[in-house]
Design a protein around this motif. Structure first.
Motif, PDB file in Angstrom:
ATOM      1  N   TYR A1398       0.824  -1.205   0.000  1.00 21.40           N
ATOM      2  CA  TYR A1398       0.000   0.000   0.000  1.00 21.40           C
ATOM      3  C   TYR A1398       0.864   1.264   0.000  1.00 21.40           C
ATOM      4  O   TYR A1398       0.475   2.290  -0.567  1.00 21.40           O
ATOM      5  CB  TYR A1398      -0.937  -0.009   1.201  1.00 21.40           C
ATOM      6  CG  TYR A1398      -2.254  -0.698   0.944  1.00 21.40           C
ATOM      7  CD1 TYR A1398      -3.310  -0.015   0.375  1.00 21.40           C
ATOM      8  CD2 TYR A1398      -2.437  -2.033   1.269  1.00 21.40           C
ATOM      9  CE1 TYR A1398      -4.520  -0.645   0.140  1.00 21.40           C
ATOM     10  CE2 TYR A1398      -3.638  -2.676   1.031  1.00 21.40           C
ATOM     11  CZ  TYR A1398      -4.674  -1.971   0.467  1.00 21.40           C
ATOM     12  OH  TYR A1398      -5.875  -2.602   0.218  1.00 21.40           O
ATOM     13  N   ALA A1399       2.021   1.199   0.652  1.00 21.46           N
ATOM     14  CA  ALA A1399       2.913   2.366   0.658  1.00 21.46           C
ATOM     15  C   ALA A1399       3.433   2.669  -0.749  1.00 21.46           C
ATOM     16  O   ALA A1399       3.427   3.823  -1.208  1.00 21.46           O
ATOM     17  CB  ALA A1399       4.068   2.131   1.629  1.00 21.46           C
ATOM     18  N   TYR A1400       3.901   1.629  -1.466  1.00 23.82           N
ATOM     19  CA  TYR A1400       4.349   1.841  -2.844  1.00 23.82           C
ATOM     20  C   TYR A1400       3.210   2.371  -3.713  1.00 23.82           C
ATOM     21  O   TYR A1400       3.417   3.266  -4.551  1.00 23.82           O
ATOM     22  CB  TYR A1400       4.870   0.526  -3.426  1.00 23.82           C
ATOM     23  CG  TYR A1400       6.127   0.011  -2.781  1.00 23.82           C
ATOM     24  CD1 TYR A1400       7.057   0.879  -2.224  1.00 23.82           C
ATOM     25  CD2 TYR A1400       6.405  -1.353  -2.727  1.00 23.82           C
ATOM     26  CE1 TYR A1400       8.219   0.413  -1.647  1.00 23.82           C
ATOM     27  CE2 TYR A1400       7.566  -1.827  -2.146  1.00 23.82           C
ATOM     28  CZ  TYR A1400       8.473  -0.946  -1.590  1.00 23.82           C
ATOM     29  OH  TYR A1400       9.621  -1.412  -1.022  1.00 23.82           O
ATOM     30  N   THR A1401       2.002   1.818  -3.517  1.00 23.92           N
ATOM     31  CA  THR A1401       0.854   2.272  -4.313  1.00 23.92           C
ATOM     32  C   THR A1401       0.504   3.723  -3.995  1.00 23.92           C
ATOM     33  O   THR A1401       0.142   4.504  -4.900  1.00 23.92           O
ATOM     34  CB  THR A1401      -0.345   1.353  -4.048  1.00 23.92           C
ATOM     35  OG1 THR A1401       0.030  -0.006  -4.280  1.00 23.92           O
ATOM     36  CG2 THR A1401      -1.503   1.705  -4.952  1.00 23.92           C
ATOM     37  N   GLY A1402       0.587   4.113  -2.728  1.00 24.95           N
ATOM     38  CA  GLY A1402       0.308   5.490  -2.358  1.00 24.95           C
ATOM     39  C   GLY A1402       1.271   6.472  -2.971  1.00 24.95           C
ATOM     40  O   GLY A1402       0.882   7.594  -3.358  1.00 24.95           O
ATOM     41  N   VAL A1403       2.543   6.078  -3.081  1.00 27.41           N
ATOM     42  CA  VAL A1403       3.526   6.953  -3.716  1.00 27.41           C
ATOM     43  C   VAL A1403       3.192   7.150  -5.190  1.00 27.41           C
ATOM     44  O   VAL A1403       3.464   8.216  -5.767  1.00 27.41           O
ATOM     45  CB  VAL A1403       4.944   6.363  -3.539  1.00 27.41           C
ATOM     46  CG1 VAL A1403       5.969   7.150  -4.334  1.00 27.41           C
ATOM     47  CG2 VAL A1403       5.327   6.336  -2.076  1.00 27.41           C
ATOM     48  N   ILE A1404       2.570   6.150  -5.807  1.00 28.69           N
ATOM     49  CA  ILE A1404       2.213   6.266  -7.223  1.00 28.69           C
ATOM     50  C   ILE A1404       0.915   7.049  -7.405  1.00 28.69           C
ATOM     51  O   ILE A1404       0.777   7.816  -8.365  1.00 28.69           O
ATOM     52  CB  ILE A1404       2.095   4.858  -7.839  1.00 28.69           C
ATOM     53  CG1 ILE A1404       3.442   4.133  -7.743  1.00 28.69           C
ATOM     54  CG2 ILE A1404       1.637   4.922  -9.280  1.00 28.69           C
ATOM     55  CD1 ILE A1404       3.374   2.670  -8.107  1.00 28.69           C
ATOM     56  N   LEU A1405      -0.038   6.895  -6.497  1.00 36.37           N
ATOM     57  CA  LEU A1405      -1.349   7.534  -6.661  1.00 36.37           C
ATOM     58  C   LEU A1405      -1.382   8.969  -6.136  1.00 36.37           C
ATOM     59  O   LEU A1405      -1.997   9.839  -6.748  1.00 36.37           O
ATOM     60  CB  LEU A1405      -2.423   6.696  -5.954  1.00 36.37           C
ATOM     61  CG  LEU A1405      -2.785   5.352  -6.581  1.00 36.37           C
ATOM     62  CD1 LEU A1405      -3.789   4.624  -5.706  1.00 36.37           C
ATOM     63  CD2 LEU A1405      -3.337   5.534  -7.991  1.00 36.37           C
ATOM     64  N   PHE A1406      -0.765   9.208  -4.985  1.00 32.23           N
ATOM     65  CA  PHE A1406      -0.867  10.531  -4.340  1.00 32.23           C
ATOM     66  C   PHE A1406       0.507  11.091  -4.014  1.00 32.23           C
ATOM     67  O   PHE A1406       0.806  11.390  -2.852  1.00 32.23           O
ATOM     68  CB  PHE A1406      -1.698  10.438  -3.056  1.00 32.23           C
ATOM     69  CG  PHE A1406      -2.804   9.421  -3.103  1.00 32.23           C
ATOM     70  CD1 PHE A1406      -3.928   9.643  -3.870  1.00 32.23           C
ATOM     71  CD2 PHE A1406      -2.722   8.242  -2.377  1.00 32.23           C
ATOM     72  CE1 PHE A1406      -4.952   8.725  -3.911  1.00 32.23           C
ATOM     73  CE2 PHE A1406      -3.735   7.304  -2.414  1.00 32.23           C
ATOM     74  CZ  PHE A1406      -4.868   7.541  -3.189  1.00 32.23           C
ATOM     75  N   PRO A1407       1.384  11.234  -4.970  1.00 30.12           N
ATOM     76  CA  PRO A1407       2.761  11.618  -4.631  1.00 30.12           C
ATOM     77  C   PRO A1407       2.913  13.074  -4.221  1.00 30.12           C
ATOM     78  O   PRO A1407       3.623  13.379  -3.260  1.00 30.12           O
ATOM     79  CB  PRO A1407       3.529  11.313  -5.916  1.00 30.12           C
ATOM     80  CG  PRO A1407       2.517  11.436  -6.998  1.00 30.12           C
ATOM     81  CD  PRO A1407       1.217  11.007  -6.407  1.00 30.12           C
TER      82      PRO A1407
END
Length: 1813
Positions: A1398-1407
């Motif tokens: 989820y952390a990697y995905t958050g960096v991609i979605l809401f950077p």
């Protein structure tokens, strides 16, 4: 005899003499009945005791008398349903009057506030009159009872009872409250009297709400005896007390650590010329930010701000977040442990100190306090509630079935015969009514109704408010739509009433519910009611009818909510408790100025209810503390903390306990579930997966083999390869016996049909004949035995020293054990096990047929051959792993290995998987450095070559891994294919997405593009470890096994949310919009701009509440909905309610509804929070815990099996005691010091010193504190140094008393020594090396002083940990937490990997989302490390919804242009944020986190189990530890196996085994230790586990698999012991034949000694399973003196003649006397009997009963049994035993030797006749 007395009163005695007449009183009829029952029960108990004592002379019944007394006591103390009223004070009228008075008092105390009376002035007189009535009733009741019972005349007087004392006290308080009210009215109407009434006088009324305690015994009647209730309360309160002590221990630890780590955090970023003693709001930064001086490592203020230390008091700082002293630190730690507001303290600490220190401190605080320690309370409450459930089962038992009374039927005889007639009165009618009944019962009608219910729900969901003129038209259309559906459902209800009749209709619960809905929705159709939403909830609750549409959901709901008394009673208790506490708080705080939360009762109720939900309760408490007087702040804080502790840890835990109790299965159902689970596993093993069954669709092509011509010219046809395999053997595995040596060596005869490579040994064909047939049969038998289950593998491994039995037969087959006649209801375990084996054999046969008939079966990629060398090499690579369990295999000796846990961890998966896990971890670490900041993209993997190395390395390694695994196991159509489950699919998905991304490497990535989706798929790389580590994979499988119940709970909560969302849309939809300028109320006026205040700080500084000084910003006026929620349509409403389901944001909804729609609108949200959150969330907790326990097998365990499970875990925790050896008596000084140091007072004194030493950390130890308060700092450090010297004295005393070697044996002593050495070093450095900071200014000296302070408080904190080892309660609870951590290691790892994804995905979605209400410099997704901190915050539920709404920001509220990369815009992702955060919170918080609760509950049962419930109590285990230390003097944790017999003789009490009375059991125990450990050393736990197995009835306590293994082992042990006994007896007989004149004959011990256990024919165990625990292992203490030394025992009993001992060492078979070697007949006969014959002659089997043979032990050094010297009374003048054919056992006249049984003599005669023949 006295009847039970009500808790509120005391009744006079009903026996004895009458006080007036002096005559004996007559007993009432119920009392006489109880006496008669008691007499019958006591006589039955006595008869049972006598019969048991006569039947079993060796076994006593120690619990018989106790059981009878307890039963009689319970009978005599049980209350009647209608107790006899003996006086007017116990009449029903008095009870009703007291109930009314209590209710009136509770109502008036809730209404008696100045604000309430101000709103309703006439209420003051009503309250006065009601108080007068209640006070009069209370006083009159007290006077009457005092008159009837007296005050202090005797023990039964009124005031001798505590309940009566409480009643008198409450009556006096009510009288004072009434007089105070009169005093207030007099001061109001007669001001000239100058009475000066003060509002705070009303505090005395705060005691009045305790009247509810007096109401409880008047309303609730218990059926249990008073003694049992008191016992339950005492035990549960003791457990709660122990856990509270454990909680306080961790609170204290983190409090003192926080004081020393953070201290006074007073540095803020301010203007340069700020006065630190007079700070205004204009001096602070916006927002207020803490900082750190230069060189510390915290936040540095931007120019022109400076970092300055401010002088603020506690109220100014806000209490929360302070670590100035011990009180403030404890308060901060407790509030942070509630997971509310802790992140703001974390951010302040991260700004004041290096961020990693603060993060580690608060992460461990949350983990231990909030997730582990606090969840132990749930375990306590659950265990206590389970015990109460057993006691109150009769009270909660349902009298009749109320699920659906319409389905009840009865059997009646009619004209057409016997038929089932419905009890709801559905009489078959003729004509149209009959057709209507048929129509109502039809499935089509039910589907029709369900469809219309769904359509009605869809219509409700489609209604939308757009805040324009079209809303009125849509509202009118929706009204017509609702009227139409209401008419339709009303018609349905009328038809049912006409068909069934009103009486039969109203009898069914579902029909009642439908009727209420119809009436309510009909009223709602009235336009007046419809516009005001009075009956809207009736139309919304119509959706609940959908539950009947799903039988699975209906059964689940019924299981949870059917016991309405438990859940309903708990709801009533919770509401009553909140009302009571609200009334108390109302009277305590209504007079506090500037505090609006307690002006009226509704406000007080909402405030106390908010504390239960924990949402914003820290801000509420801080506000109350700021408004309170400084002297009362500690007491007010303690009040709210105590209330919060009780409601969150006990009340909410009760809901979890009730849900778990409802999910609990019956004992018989558990056994059925166990059987069904194993049958399901069996059926799965008998079939092939569908990917292999595809070969069945193709025609068979069997493999044929060509046979060469052999010794003949006849043509040889092609035959199947499988047929030739039975004649082909592999020399590498072939072992020929001695009988095959007479034949010539086999000849090579054939080759495979294809070009198949032959192994280096080649295929050989045996010569056809009897030898070949015998070898084939042996091979088949050996193969069938090798396919047995795990239970026999252990037995065969332990019997490898004797592959063949002693009579020449093969090892006993798995099904040759004698069958025991199963009782009714028992499970045939062996049949089930054989069924499983048969299923495995069937599946293997199917695979073999597939392998033979389909050439491409089991060929990887249809190319690689089955026996290819490449494939074999790849198999070795894939399956090779470290074997940590190879100790003692193949008869080898056990090797002593260190770090067994680490070796076991290494052995959980193959080396190749370890390598790939390492590569994956390295690649994930590389991904942590990827960041969209700066926006140039230089830290993105597309533009950074260094970050691409990890991707290339991962793809290359995974390519090699997949290639090797595919070659070895195949890809898809092979039995062990790489893609055979979801894990294999996920592996390929991760691999291909990584390859595609690496090949594509997109440089342009837009929001919601394919490239961004590919990057999200690449972020799944951490989940690759799920498929590699088997334990993590098992966690995922257990989660998905219970997914059905979780889905049902989710559906149920969605239904509830939809109902309340529809209701919210109806009542407040389109009505929440307002102007952002609070001064504007009309929409037409909401134009222009205005000055909006900015949030600056939580500190109380000058100018904060002044509009002129407060910073503002000019913003435009906007008419809009609230920021985070609205009810304009069902979608937004459900999102708002989902956020509320986590207790987040519901208080904001409450406040807005209160301000814009009045107080009645908040009732809706309170009901939803209570139902949806307090019950719905506990459903998640209960279901997750129940599924976890069920998947682990503990939920299906019966009570006895659960006790055995807990016993094994408790034995695993047990360790040998490290008791130092006691000095000799000659060393008097050491003896005195030994007694002193081992005394309890000595240990308690030093435990008190540990606490006092920790108390020195109540103020910070640092240089700054020394500069401000040098005296205090020097005092506490000097005290710590003095206490450290006392610990030095303790060490010296112990070293003198124990000697250094004895002192060093204990780990605790070693730790104490290490800490003491550190303390001495600190004293030297701090007081003699480092100078005070005020004396020097040298930087080096200041740094040294800082180091000594840090080193000093670390030593004290380490010393504080040692208090857990000095307190048994803390030690046990610490073990619980430690075991929970170890058992939850893989769950925590799985949780971390999922959070990492989820952390990697958050960096991609809401950077680069721009800052808002929640997103800030601490909360953002710019790097994966910062995203982990944010997700950890969301994991605790801390304002996760605010972060979600910030990340939902999209254009035009952010900067975005078409074609921009996702890292170049500051927009978020609207739908992505909803899916991202809602799924995260649902999966992680609701499900995965609750697994920790399940683990803690499972481990806590070990601590909670009482001595009565334990199979082996702690006292028994302690007894074993003491005896073990006597034998294991070197404390190596192991002893030689020869000492086991000596160890068993030393046990006393319950573990005692008498070698004389229980000699067969004694033999079996010794032999078990000997053979299981191959004569090597045995460990502490080996002996302890053996004793535990021998102490229980294994058929009752063990599960099926374990029971089968244990029975197999006990059968083997019994068989071997029997053979030893027979062989020893025969050797004694042969020795007598060799030397008839010898008198000192060894080998005959009279049989028939009393007290021997009798073996059953089943042979399952050494002793019958029907025997009690006392008969299996004697638990009695007969005061026998223990054996002093092993040498003495051996010299008296076990010393054999040296010549015979030497002869016995050689061999068991070689121990036959040499005299028989002269006669070939004797030698051949002995060999026949002892080792078996190889000829085909029919052998004679002896039926020798072991228990009837003389008990002669074998002599030999390698035997676990040592021979015993025979006493003179048995062997003194006896004639030697001579065996002849005519006289097998000659008797000697005058000999006192007992005769052998006739059965034994017949067997011996038969044996002798076979020898002669």
């Amino acid at each position: 005899m006295q009847p039970v007395v009500s808790p509120t009163s005391s009744a006079p005695s009903t026996t004895g003499k009458n006080e007036k007449t002096g005559r004996p009183k007559e007993m009432s009829a119920p009392t006489r009945l109880l006496v008669a029952k008691a007499a019958v029960l006591s006589s039955a108990m006595l008869a049972r005791k006598n019969s048991s004592s006569r039947g079993a002379p060796g076994s006593a019944a120690p619990f018989g008398a106790r059981e009878s007394i307890a039963a009689i006591s319970d009978m005599l103390s049980t209350q009647h349903k209608k107790p006899v009223r003996n006086s007017y004070v116990e009449s029903e009228r008095v009870e009703w009057a007291l109930k009314i008075a209590c209710t009136i008092s509770m109502i008036t105390v809730c209404l008696h506030t100045p604000r309430t009376i101000e709103l309703f002035p006439s209420l003051t007189y009503i309250i006065l009159a009601a108080d007068f009535i209640s006070v009069s009733i209370f006083m009159l009741d007290s006077v009457l009872r005092i008159h009837y019972e007296g005050i202090f005349r005797c023990d039964s007087s009124y005031l001798s009872n505590r309940w009566s004392q409480f009643s008198v006290f409450i009556s006096i308080i009510h009288l004072l409250s009434f007089l105070l009210h009169c005093y207030q009215l007099i001061d109001k109407f007669f001001p000239f009297l100058h009475l000066h009434y003060r509002t705070w006088y009303g505090v005395i009324r705060s005691i009045r709400p305790f009247i509810i305690i007096r109401l409880i015994p008047l309303v609730v009647k218990f059926k249990l005896p008073k003694q049992r209730i008191e016992q339950l309360l005492k035990r549960s309160s003791q457990q709660v007390k122990n856990v509270t002590l454990f909680f306080v221990f961790f609170m204290t630890l983190y409090a003192i650590f926080g004081i020393q780590l953070f201290g006074r955090m007073d540095y803020h970023c301010v203007q340069p010329k700020t006065d630190p003693n007079n700070v205004t709001i204009m001096d602070l930064a916006i927002p207020d930010t803490m900082c750190a001086p230069e060189g510390i490592g915290g936040y540095e203020c931007p120019a022109p701000m400076v970092c300055m230390q401010l002088n603020l008091n506690a109220k100014g700082e806000g209490f929360y977040g302070m670590f100035n002293d011990f009180g403030a630190s404890v308060f901060t730690v407790y509030l942070a442990a509630s997971e509310e507001g802790w992140v703001y303290v974390l951010y302040d600490c991260m700004d004041s100190l290096p961020s990693y220190l603060a993060f580690l401190y608060f992460c461990t605080l949350i983990f231990f306090l909030a997730w582990l320690v606090k969840n132990v309370f749930i375990a306590v409450i659950t265990e206590t509630f389970a015990e109460i459930r057993v006691q109150f089962s009769e009270m909660w038992q349902k009298k009749e079935v109320t699920l659906d009374e319409g389905f009840r039927k009865k059997l009646e005889k009619t004209e057409d015969g016997w038929r089932l007639i419905r009890l709801d009165g559905e009489v078959e009618a003729e004509g149209p009514k009959q057709k209507l009944q048929w129509m109502l019962r039809s499935m089509y009608f039910q589907c029709f109704v369900i469809i219309f219910v769904v359509l009605n729900a869809i219509g409700n969901a489609m209604f939308v408010y757009r805040h324009d003129g079209t809303d009125i038209l849509r509202k009118h259309n929706f009204y017509i739509f609702e009227v139409a559906f209401t008419i339709l459902f009303n018609v349905e209800c009328i038809i049912k009433i006409l068909c069934y009749g009103f009486r039969n209709f109203i009898r069914r619960g579902i029909f009642k519910f439908e009727l209420i809905l119809c009436v309510g929705s009909s009223l709602n159709c009235v336009k007046f009611f419809y516009d005001r939403n009075y009956f809207t909830y009736f139309q919304t609750f119509r959706l609940l009818r959908l539950i009947k549409a799903s039988p699975i959901l209906e059964d689940f709901v019924w299981k949870i909510f059917s016991p309405g008394k438990k859940l309903g009673g708990l709801v009533i208790f919770t509401i009553a408790f909140i009302c009571c506490c609200s009334a108390i708080s109302l009277q305590l705080f209504y007079s506090v100025p500037n505090l609006h939360h307690f002006r009226t009762f509704p406000q007080a109720f909402m405030s106390m209810f908010q504390i239960i939900t924990q949402e914003g309760w820290t801000d509420f408490v801080v506000e109350v503390l700021r408004a309170t007087d400084d002297n009362l702040v500690p007491f007010v804080a303690l009040y709210f903390v105590a209330y919060h502790l009780f409601v969150t840890l006990i009340v909410l835990s009760l809901f979890v306990a009730v849900i778990l109790d409802n999910l609990e299965m019956d004992e018989e159902l558990k056994k059925v579930k166990q059987l069904k689970a194993r049958e399901a596993t069996t059926s799965m093993r008998s079939t092939l997966p569908w990917r292999l069954r595809v070969f069945e669709k193709f025609p068979t092509r069997p493999q044929m083999a060509v046979m060469r011509k052999a010794d003949s010219d006849f043509p040889m046809p092609k035959v199947r390869g499988s047929f030739t395999h039975q004649f082909a053997v592999d020399h590498s595995l072939e072992t020929t016996d001695s009988m095959d040596t007479d034949f010539e060596f086999p000849k090579k005869l054939m080759k495979s049909a294809g070009k198949r490579k032959i192994s280096k040994y080649g295929l050989t064909f045996r010569q056809v004949g009897s030898t070949s047939l015998r070898c084939s049969l042996n091979n088949l038998l050996e193969k069938s035995r090798s396919m047995t289950g795990k239970f026999l593998q252990t037995a065969v491994r332990n019997k490898q020293f004797n592959m063949y039995s002693e009579n020449g037969d093969l090892s006993r087959p798995s099904d040759s054990a004698p069958k025991k006649n199963a009782k009714q209801g028992e499970i045939d375990i062996r049949a089930l096990q054989q069924k499983r084996q048969l299923a495995e054999i069937t599946r293997n046969r199917i695979e073999e047929d597939m392998r033979e008939n389909h050439p491409f079966f089991d060929r990887p990629l249809f190319l690689v051959g089955r026996a290819s060398q490449l494939r074999e090499f790849c198999k070795k690579l894939v399956h090779s792993k470290y074997d940590s369990q190879d100790d003692g295999i193949n008869g080898g000796a056990k090797t002593k290995k260190r770090f067994k846990e680490i070796r076991a961890l290494i052995g959980i998966m193959p080396y190749i998987d370890w390598a790939m896990a390492t590569v994956t971890i390295v690649s994930c670490i590389s991904m942590l450095f990827e960041s969209p900041w700066p926006t140039t993209g230089e830290n993105l993997v597309m533009y950074n070559a260094y970050l691409q190395i990890g991707d290339y390395f991962f793809v290359l390694a995974m390519t090699l891994e997949l290639c090797v695994k595919i070659i070895a196991n195949g890809l898809f159509f092979t039995p062990k294919a790489v893609v055979r489950d979801v894990g294999g699919v996920m592996n390929l998905f991760i691999y291909f997405t990584s390859v595609i991304f690496l090949a594509w490497m997109p440089k342009h990535v837009e929001i919601n593009s394919l490239a961004q989706f590919l990057m999200i798929c690449r972020a799944m790389r951490p989940l690759r470890i799920y498929t590699l580590v088997p334990h993590i994979r098992r966690v995922v499988l257990e989660f998905f096994r219970g997914f059905k119940e979780i889905v049902l709970v989710t559906i149920l909560m969605i239904v509830v949310m939809f109902i309340f969302a529809s209701f919210g849309v109806q009542i407040v939809g389109g009505k929440l919009a307002a102007c952002n300028d609070p001064t504007i109320t009309a929409r037409e006026n909401c134009t222009g701009v205005f000055w909006q205040k900015l949030f600056v700080t939580r500190l109380e500084v000058y100018g904060k509440d002044t509009d002129a000084m407060h910073p503002k910003i000019m913003v435009p006026r906007v008419w809009t909905n609230p920021r985070n929620f609205n009810f304009d349509h069902v979608g937004n409403a459900m999102l708002a309610l989902f956020e509320t389901l986590s207790f987040k944001g519901w208080n904001v909804i409450r406040d807005i509804l209160w301000n814009r729609h009045g107080p009645w609108a908040v009732v809706f949200i309170h009901i939803y929070v209570f139902i949806g959150c307090m019950i719905g969330l506990t459903l998640f907790v209960g279901v997750v815990i129940a599924n976890y326990t069920q998947n682990r097998g503990t939920a299906l365990l019966t009570v006895d099996q659960r006790r055995w499970h807990d016993l094994k875990a408790r034995l695993k925790m047990a360790q040998p005691l490290h008791v130092p050896p006691k000095p000799s008596e000659s060393a008097r000084l050491r003896t005195k010091l030994y007694d002193l140091t081992m005394s309890r007072g000595f240990n308690q004194a030093f435990a008190l010193l540990v606490v006092l030493n920790s108390f020195t950390l109540v103020i910070p130890w640092n240089v700054e504190e020394e500069e401000q308060r040098a005296t205090y700092v020097f005092t506490v450090t000097a005290l710590a140094a003095f206490i450290t010297m006392l610990f030095v004295v303790e060490i010296i005393l112990k070293v003198i008393a124990y000697t250094f070697s004895g002192f060093w044996q204990s780990r605790r002593n070693r730790v104490d020594l290490l800490i003491t050495v550190f303390g001495v070093i600190w004293i030297f450095l701090h007081f003699f090396v480092a100078l005070p900071s005020s004396k020097v200014d040298v930087i080096v000296q200041v740094q040294l002083k800082k180091f000594t302070y840090t080193f000093g408080y670390l030593v004290v904190i380490l010393r504080f940990f040692t208090i857990a080892s000095r307190n048994s309660t803390l030690k046990m609870l610490m073990l619980t937490v430690v075991m929970s951590m170890f058992r939850s290691f893989f769950i925590i790892t799985a949780l971390f990997l999922l959070v990492l994804f989820y952390a990697y995905t958050g960096v991609i979605l809401f950077p680069m989302v721009k800052y808002g209400m929640a997103v800030s410099k601490h909360v953002n997704f710019r790097t994966a490390s910062e995203a982990l901190v944010v997700l950890f915050r969301c994991l605790t539920g801390e304002d996760w919804n605010d972060i979600m709404h910030d990340c939902m920001r999209s254009a035009p509220f952010c900067y975005w242009n078409e074609g921009m990369n996702y890292w170049e815009t500051d927009c978020g992702n609207f739908y992505g944020a909803i899916i991202y955060f809602c799924s995260f919170y649902l999966i992680i918080t609701y499900i995965v986190r609750n697994l920790l609760v399940a683990i803690i509950m499972e481990n806590f049962s070990l601590f909670y189990s009482s001595e009565e419930d334990a199979l082996l109590s702690y006292a028994d285990i302690r007894n074993f530890q003491y005896v073990w230390n006597m034998v294991d003097q070197e404390q190596k944790r192991t002893i030689p196996v020869e000492r086991v017999k000596f160890l068993l003789r030393l046990f006393k009490g319950r573990l005692e085994v008498d070698p004389e009375k229980d000699r067969i059991l004694f033999k079996h125990m010794c032999y078990e230790m000997e053979r299981l450990h191959n004569g090597e050393e045995v460990s502490f736990h080996d002996v302890l586990y053996m004793l535990s197995y021998r102490s229980v009835d294994i058929r009752k306590f063990l599960q099926l698999e374990e029971l089968l293994q244990r029975e197999e082992l006990e059968f083997i042990i019994e068989e071997e012991v029997a053979k030893q006994t027979i062989r020893t007896w025969l050797e004694g007989c042969l020795r007598k034949m060799r030397n008839p004149s010898q008198k000192d004959v060894e080998g005959v011990i009279p049989s028939g000694t009393g007290g021997h256990p009798v073996v059953h024919s089943s042979g399952h165990s050494s002793i019958s399973h029907e025997e009690t625990v006392q008969q299996r292992l004697r638990f009695e203490s007969n005061g026998r003196n223990s054996v002093d030394t092993e040498e003495t025992e051996s010299s008296e009993e076990d010393t054999p003649p040296p010549i015979r001992k030497k002869a016995a060492v050689k061999n068991r078979r070689g121990s036959i006397p040499d005299v028989l070697s002269r006669t070939g007949l004797f030698q051949e006969a002995a060999r026949k009997f002892m080792v078996g014959s190889s000829s085909e002659k029919k052998q004679v089997k002896l039926q020798l009963n072991v228990y009837d043979l003389p008990d002669v032990e074998e002599r030999g050094e390698d035997s676990p049994f040592s021979p015993k010297n025979l006493s003179d009374e048995f062997m003194g003048d006896h004639s030697p035993l001579v065996i002849t054919p005519s006289l097998p056992v000659p008797s000697t006249q005058g000999s006192p030797r007992p005769l052998m049984p006739s059965e034994t003599t017949k067997d011996i005669e038969k044996w002798w006749n076979s020898l002669v023949d």
